[in-house]
Design an enzyme around this catalytic site. Sequence first.
Site, mmCIF file in Angstrom:
data_model
loop_
_atom_site.group_PDB
_atom_site.id
_atom_site.type_symbol
_atom_site.label_atom_id
_atom_site.label_comp_id
_atom_site.label_asym_id
_atom_site.label_seq_id
_atom_site.Cartn_x
_atom_site.Cartn_y
_atom_site.Cartn_z
ATOM 1 N N GLU A 261 0.812 -1.211 0.000
ATOM 2 C CA GLU A 261 0.000 0.000 0.000
ATOM 3 C C GLU A 261 0.852 1.271 0.000
ATOM 4 O O GLU A 261 1.720 1.465 0.848
ATOM 5 C CB GLU A 261 -0.930 -0.002 1.229
ATOM 6 C CG GLU A 261 -1.727 1.263 1.418
ATOM 7 C CD GLU A 261 -2.706 1.510 0.271
ATOM 8 O OE1 GLU A 261 -2.782 2.657 -0.190
ATOM 9 O OE2 GLU A 261 -3.377 0.561 -0.149
ATOM 10 N N THR A 305 -6.223 2.813 -5.368
ATOM 11 C CA THR A 305 -5.976 1.377 -5.174
ATOM 12 C C THR A 305 -6.833 0.527 -6.095
ATOM 13 O O THR A 305 -6.368 -0.478 -6.646
ATOM 14 C CB THR A 305 -6.244 0.987 -3.709
ATOM 15 O OG1 THR A 305 -5.288 1.641 -2.869
ATOM 16 C CG2 THR A 305 -6.146 -0.518 -3.515
ATOM 17 N N HIS A 423 -0.937 3.473 4.689
ATOM 18 C CA HIS A 423 -1.964 4.237 3.987
ATOM 19 C C HIS A 423 -2.113 5.581 4.677
ATOM 20 O O HIS A 423 -2.017 5.673 5.902
ATOM 21 C CB HIS A 423 -3.294 3.467 4.011
ATOM 22 C CG HIS A 423 -4.348 3.996 3.081
ATOM 23 N ND1 HIS A 423 -4.894 5.257 3.217
ATOM 24 C CD2 HIS A 423 -4.951 3.433 2.000
ATOM 25 C CE1 HIS A 423 -5.793 5.447 2.262
ATOM 26 N NE2 HIS A 423 -5.841 4.359 1.511
ATOM 27 N N ASP A 482 1.028 0.083 -5.099
ATOM 28 C CA ASP A 482 -0.182 0.359 -5.875
ATOM 29 C C ASP A 482 -0.247 1.789 -6.399
ATOM 30 O O ASP A 482 -0.744 2.038 -7.486
ATOM 31 C CB ASP A 482 -1.437 0.014 -5.060
ATOM 32 C CG ASP A 482 -1.580 0.847 -3.797
ATOM 33 O OD1 ASP A 482 -0.569 1.350 -3.280
ATOM 34 O OD2 ASP A 482 -2.724 0.975 -3.305
ATOM 35 N N HIS A 483 0.220 2.755 -5.623
ATOM 36 C CA HIS A 483 0.191 4.159 -6.065
ATOM 37 C C HIS A 483 1.112 4.983 -5.178
ATOM 38 O O HIS A 483 1.693 4.476 -4.216
ATOM 39 C CB HIS A 483 -1.237 4.724 -6.058
ATOM 40 C CG HIS A 483 -1.946 4.598 -4.733
ATOM 41 N ND1 HIS A 483 -1.646 5.389 -3.647
ATOM 42 C CD2 HIS A 483 -2.944 3.779 -4.331
ATOM 43 C CE1 HIS A 483 -2.427 5.075 -2.631
ATOM 44 N NE2 HIS A 483 -3.221 4.081 -3.018
#
Length: 694
Positions: A261, A305, A423, A482-483
Amino acid sequence: MSKFFKKLGANLQTTVGFFCLSAFLIWLKTYIVYQTDFTLGAQGPLQHFLLILNPIGTTLLLLGIALYFRGRVAYWLMILINLLESIWIFSNVLYYREFSDFLSVAIIGSASSVDNNLNKAIGGIIHLGDFFVFVDIIVLVLLLLFKVIKIDKRKIKKRFALSITALSFFLIFADFGISNADRSGLLTRTFDNNYIVKYLGLNEYLAFNIFQTHKQEASRSAASAKDIKPILKFIDSHQAPDNVQYFGKAKGKNVFVIHLESLQQFMIGYKWDGQEVMPNLTKFYHDQSTMSFDNFYNQVGQGKTSDAETMLENSLYGLPSGSAMVNYGTSNTFQAAPAILSQQGYTTASFHGDVASFWNRDNAYKSWGYDYFFSKPFYKDADNPNYNVGYGMKDKIFLQDTAQYIQQLPQPFYAKVITVTNHYPYDLDKQNQTIKPFNTGDNTVDGYVQTAHYLDQAFGEFLAWLKASGLYNNSMIVLYGDHYGISDNHRPAIAKLLNKPEVTNADLANFQKVPFMIHMPGLKGGINHTYGGEIDVLPTLFDLLGVKDDNYVQFGTDLLSPKHISIVPFRDGDFVTPQYIKYQNQYFYTQTGKQIDFSKDPAAKQAIAKIQDYVDTSLSDSDKVITGDLLRFYTPAGFKKVNRKDYNYNPAKTKAALKQDLVSEPSSIFARNHDKSLVDLYKTDAPELKKDAK
């Protein structure tokens, strides 16, 4: 001067005067927000003039509605319109601060699917100064209540009201005409919302987004089988053949896809406070059996996500607005990795330590063909507040509890494990903080190192269990970020982290790199410099697994193929290639980071035009596939359409199915260990579990 103020005061006692004051205040705060809270990239006198002009038209149009009424109704209607406008501005300030994008109808509509801990996240984003957009409303209300401004009960002439409405439309269309002349195809090549706000305004962006959303919804009913043909032709013309050296190397192996994440590439090997932030992942990255990609980029849009998952499992881009998983995951036809692998003998499962409805996973996963989906209800004491942080269960606790289900999966299996502790807002309780926060002075950024360090520790524990349980030797382990974790809006902090005096748009483009690693004992590893992104993961994995995917609709190409297309499109139409970068309407040479002067390099201009055409076509065609649900018209040979009714992620039924698998398919490590659990081999230093054990 005193005469001027007397005249001004007298004018404010009229409905028209109050209207003009309200319009000015809305324009002023909108323009201030443009300059201070958004990074719109206005360049040159014309674009700066448009920033001044574009709030005026819709402000007059909306406030002008009140002019068709009289007295108290007109005044309070103007206050209400100002309030609604301010809420819209305020909401976008908060959203843009974290995501570098503007709110859309789809995002607002999907808020219920991502609202877990949302209030906490907003609390971390909000600044006291953000409330200034409401100050003028408070002042106006007080002026009216204390009768400093008295309500004018005279009726406004209808001709004047109509004139204001006509003027507003004139300004709106004039703005559009000037904007379209400066930026051709502004509303036909709509990959970047920043352009629309910069040229047309925040209100016009909303209107266009509503239109765009309606158009997307209408496109499904209007689509037909013939619409898929040009897309198949485009994909066929850009096929990259499999790499014969790697094809089938992982055939029959278990596959772990570990979702890291918000993890960015710069954290690999990064040192802070005298220690390596991610020693386990860094060691894994450089392992001789790991293929690591150092030019791998996230390509997510508003879906974040969910966009990453959509690309990873389908090789389809996320949408320009909203989330494909939320808006289309329930109804659309997909040909996703879980379904394809299930039909080739794999057990497929996804693990996520949050509620099943987050990003509509409980529905989208059925459309994708996941056999199993283990979400929060499957985990013991998952609602214990000490076991959770941010958007779900803490990674160490979640991964240890996940082991009990992994050991029951019939082999070979495809298992996606989604971590969440790293996150935003990067909160971590003190007992789990084992490294000091960054000292950038940016509260949004400084906690990032602590949650990233925790993620690394959790991964180290999970990897140790894979080895202890015997799964490691028979598995391919895929890791991907993911990002981005730190958005472009934190430039001073980014510059400090990268040890640069300031960052350019070229730096920010490269800051979109995320880790991507493929590890398997005996695999020839090393650092691969190929340029690629999340859209390319699926064909790459299929190459290694020996799955022929020539007939599938995939917009990525195999990263291992000698003919891999090294163009990395971003969701807003920007891109990176080994030669060129386009980011926020600026162009750079990739290797040097220097901005391109097209007058001195016309060849670059021609090459970039071809790249842009490929990028635009790829994004547009992918959007058509999703919004038109075009895969319902096309089924590749050998693929069986997914029937969503075949899947049920109810905990009781899932556990019963796993129990049945022990009899019908006794290939799990649990079955092979004579139905004895291997979870005891899992070692974690999670302080919460130690306290509970005592």
